[in-house]
Scaffold this motif. Structure first.
Motif, PDB file in Angstrom:
ATOM      1  N   SER A 106      28.034  25.922  64.437  1.00 33.63           N
ATOM      2  CA  SER A 106      27.717  26.376  65.783  1.00 33.63           C
ATOM      3  C   SER A 106      27.446  27.868  65.730  1.00 33.63           C
ATOM      4  CB  SER A 106      28.874  26.091  66.749  1.00 33.63           C
ATOM      5  OG  SER A 106      29.061  24.688  66.865  1.00 33.63           O
ATOM      6  N   LYS A 107      26.522  28.302  66.600  1.00 31.63           N
ATOM      7  CA  LYS A 107      26.220  29.729  66.682  1.00 31.63           C
ATOM      8  C   LYS A 107      26.143  30.100  68.153  1.00 31.63           C
ATOM      9  CE  LYS A 107      24.736  33.867  65.569  1.00 31.63           C
ATOM     10  NZ  LYS A 107      25.506  34.839  64.771  1.00 31.63           N
ATOM     11  N   VAL A 108      27.068  30.946  68.555  1.00 28.57           N
ATOM     12  CA  VAL A 108      27.057  31.454  69.926  1.00 28.57           C
ATOM     13  C   VAL A 108      26.800  32.952  69.830  1.00 28.57           C
ATOM     14  CG1 VAL A 108      28.350  31.626  72.088  1.00 28.57           C
ATOM     15  CG2 VAL A 108      28.813  29.719  70.503  1.00 28.57           C
ATOM     16  N   PHE A 109      25.725  33.421  70.449  1.00 32.15           N
ATOM     17  CA  PHE A 109      25.448  34.859  70.422  1.00 32.15           C
ATOM     18  C   PHE A 109      26.365  35.578  71.397  1.00 32.15           C
ATOM     19  CE2 PHE A 109      21.460  33.272  68.589  1.00 32.15           C
ATOM     20  CZ  PHE A 109      21.348  34.136  67.501  1.00 32.15           C
ATOM     21  N   SER A 110      26.478  36.888  71.207  1.00 37.97           N
ATOM     22  CA  SER A 110      27.397  37.639  72.074  1.00 37.97           C
ATOM     23  C   SER A 110      26.934  37.607  73.531  1.00 37.97           C
ATOM     24  CB  SER A 110      27.556  39.066  71.574  1.00 37.97           C
ATOM     25  OG  SER A 110      26.298  39.627  71.333  1.00 37.97           O
ATOM     26  N   SER A 111      25.652  37.274  73.743  1.00 42.34           N
ATOM     27  CA  SER A 111      25.145  37.112  75.109  1.00 42.34           C
ATOM     28  C   SER A 111      25.711  35.851  75.767  1.00 42.34           C
ATOM     29  CB  SER A 111      23.623  36.991  75.064  1.00 42.34           C
ATOM     30  OG  SER A 111      23.249  35.899  74.229  1.00 42.34           O
ATOM     31  N   GLY A 112      26.348  34.989  74.955  1.00 38.77           N
ATOM     32  CA  GLY A 112      26.873  33.732  75.485  1.00 38.77           C
ATOM     33  C   GLY A 112      25.965  32.539  75.190  1.00 38.77           C
TER      34      GLY A 112
HETATM   35  P1  ADP Z   1      25.315  38.689  67.413  1.00 37.79           P
HETATM   36  O1  ADP Z   1      25.677  37.243  67.574  1.00 37.79           O
HETATM   37  O2  ADP Z   1      24.971  39.014  65.991  1.00 37.79           O
HETATM   38  O3  ADP Z   1      26.334  39.607  68.007  1.00 37.79           O
HETATM   39  P2  ADP Z   1      23.630  39.820  69.499  1.00 37.79           P
HETATM   40  O4  ADP Z   1      23.782  39.000  70.726  1.00 37.79           O
HETATM   41  O5  ADP Z   1      24.376  41.101  69.395  1.00 37.79           O
HETATM   42  O6  ADP Z   1      23.930  38.891  68.216  1.00 37.79           O
HETATM   43  O7  ADP Z   1      22.077  40.132  69.358  1.00 37.79           O
HETATM   44  C1  ADP Z   1      21.511  40.666  68.178  1.00 37.79           C
HETATM   45  C2  ADP Z   1      20.176  41.288  68.505  1.00 37.79           C
HETATM   46  O8  ADP Z   1      19.254  40.306  69.047  1.00 37.79           O
HETATM   47  C3  ADP Z   1      20.286  42.349  69.568  1.00 37.79           C
HETATM   48  O9  ADP Z   1      19.496  43.454  69.158  1.00 37.79           O
HETATM   49  C4  ADP Z   1      19.710  41.738  70.810  1.00 37.79           C
HETATM   50  O10 ADP Z   1      19.069  42.691  71.634  1.00 37.79           O
HETATM   51  C5  ADP Z   1      18.692  40.757  70.292  1.00 37.79           C
HETATM   52  N1  ADP Z   1      18.509  39.614  71.244  1.00 37.79           N
HETATM   53  C6  ADP Z   1      19.223  39.390  72.336  1.00 37.79           C
HETATM   54  N2  ADP Z   1      18.819  38.299  72.994  1.00 37.79           N
HETATM   55  C7  ADP Z   1      17.813  37.778  72.278  1.00 37.79           C
HETATM   56  C8  ADP Z   1      16.997  36.631  72.415  1.00 37.79           C
HETATM   57  N3  ADP Z   1      17.098  35.778  73.439  1.00 37.79           N
HETATM   58  N4  ADP Z   1      16.085  36.384  71.464  1.00 37.79           N
HETATM   59  C9  ADP Z   1      15.951  37.219  70.432  1.00 37.79           C
HETATM   60  N5  ADP Z   1      16.690  38.344  70.246  1.00 37.79           N
HETATM   61  C10 ADP Z   1      17.613  38.619  71.158  1.00 37.79           C
END
Ligand code: ADP
Ligand code: ADP
Length: 228
Positions: free
Chosen positions: A10-16
């Motif tokens: 699973s991969k959850v980005f910090s954006s949720g």
């Molecule tokens: P991580 O899971 O590694 O913390 P981040 O959410 O910090 O990932 O995002 C890593 C980079 O990708 C950031 O520079 C961010 O601006 C960019 N990013 C954010 N949202 C998207 C998206 N929907 N698609 C592609 N790149 C994105």
């Protein structure tokens, strides 16, 4: 032994955003796998994880056939081709292809034959001294492929490599990739949202779905796609 084993990743980005949810995938040596699915279903995220370019939130990724370096990543076994050719505009074709070897401290002179060989493989042996701005989109893509191949990787990862090219150029490049796959022992994972492309190229299609990204179907193809 398989080349890649993804288990319940699973991969959850910090954006949720949940980009991948419980994705498992094993790729055997010699396969030509397409990762097929609509935009946003997690194909690129999966490919980056397979390349060792991104960490997972949960689950595991392993490369059982590869030498693993101190950072836990496979050493020199993976070539990556992005949709954008990402060539250095101030370097000529030869020097662009030399780059991955330069990072391994192989000097130009020692790498010469290897670079010319890989340029020949992609049909650009006469363009070693040309600069990216002098090349068509298809040729730039060939340089990117040469650059990915110059370290002789076991696994070639391609992320919608030909999506920005016209139909005819794309079809030519598809044929080149097929020829390359047939002529070498290389394993390919090819990301695309084109059903046609996946059926034309691969001998296995892994279909992904979005929200959250996951494997929807894993289809072996009965095709004439065999190595000579
Ligand atoms: P991580 O899971 O590694 O913390 P981040 O959410 O910090 O990932 O995002 C890593 C980079 O990708 C950031 O520079 C961010 O601006 C960019 N990013 C954010 N949202 C998207 C998206 N929907 N698609 C592609 N790149 C994105
Ligand atoms: P695909 O390659 O199938 O189009 P991606 O793997 O690029 O899908 O993206 C899967 C989901 O994760 C999308 O919702 C995308 O917006 C999101 N995403 C991708 N990269 C990032 C990032 N670095 N940070 C935040 N969200 C991301």
């Amino acid at each position: 032994r398989p080349l890649v084993v993804m288990q319940s990743v699973s991969k959850v980005f910090s954006s949720g955003t949940v980009a991948l949810s419980n994705m498992s995938l094993t790729v055997e040596s010699g396969e030509f796998v397409s990762l097929l699915g609509p935009s946003g279903c997690g194909k690129s995220t999966a490919l980056r994880i397979i390349a060792g370019l991104g960490d997972v939130t949960s689950g595991t990724i392993d490369w059982p056939s590869s030498r693993i370096n101190s950072r836990g990543l496979p050493e020199g076994d993976i070539g990556f081709v992005f949709q954008e050719p990402t060539l250095m505009p101030w370097k000529n074709v030869f020097d662009n292809v030399h780059l991955p070897l330069r990072l391994r401290r192989v000097p130009k002179a020692a790498a010469h034959d290897q670079i010319i060989e890989v340029l020949t493989t992609v049909g650009l042996q006469d363009f070693a001294k040309a600069y990216p701005r002098e090349l068509s989109g298809g040729m730039k893509m060939r340089v990117s492929i040469a650059r990915a191949l110059v370290t002789k990787p076991k696994l070639l990862l391609m992320d919608e490599p030909f999506a920005a090219l016209d139909e005819i150029t794309r079809q030519k490049l598809n044929d080149d990739v097929l020829r390359l796959w047939k002529a070498t022992g290389i394993t390919v994972i090819f990301v695309t949202h084109s059903v046609f492309e996946s059926a034309y190229l691969s001998n296995r299609i892994v279909v992904m779905k979005a929200r959250p990204g996951r494997v929807h179907a894993d289809v072996p193809l009965i095709t004439s796609l065999e190595r000579d």
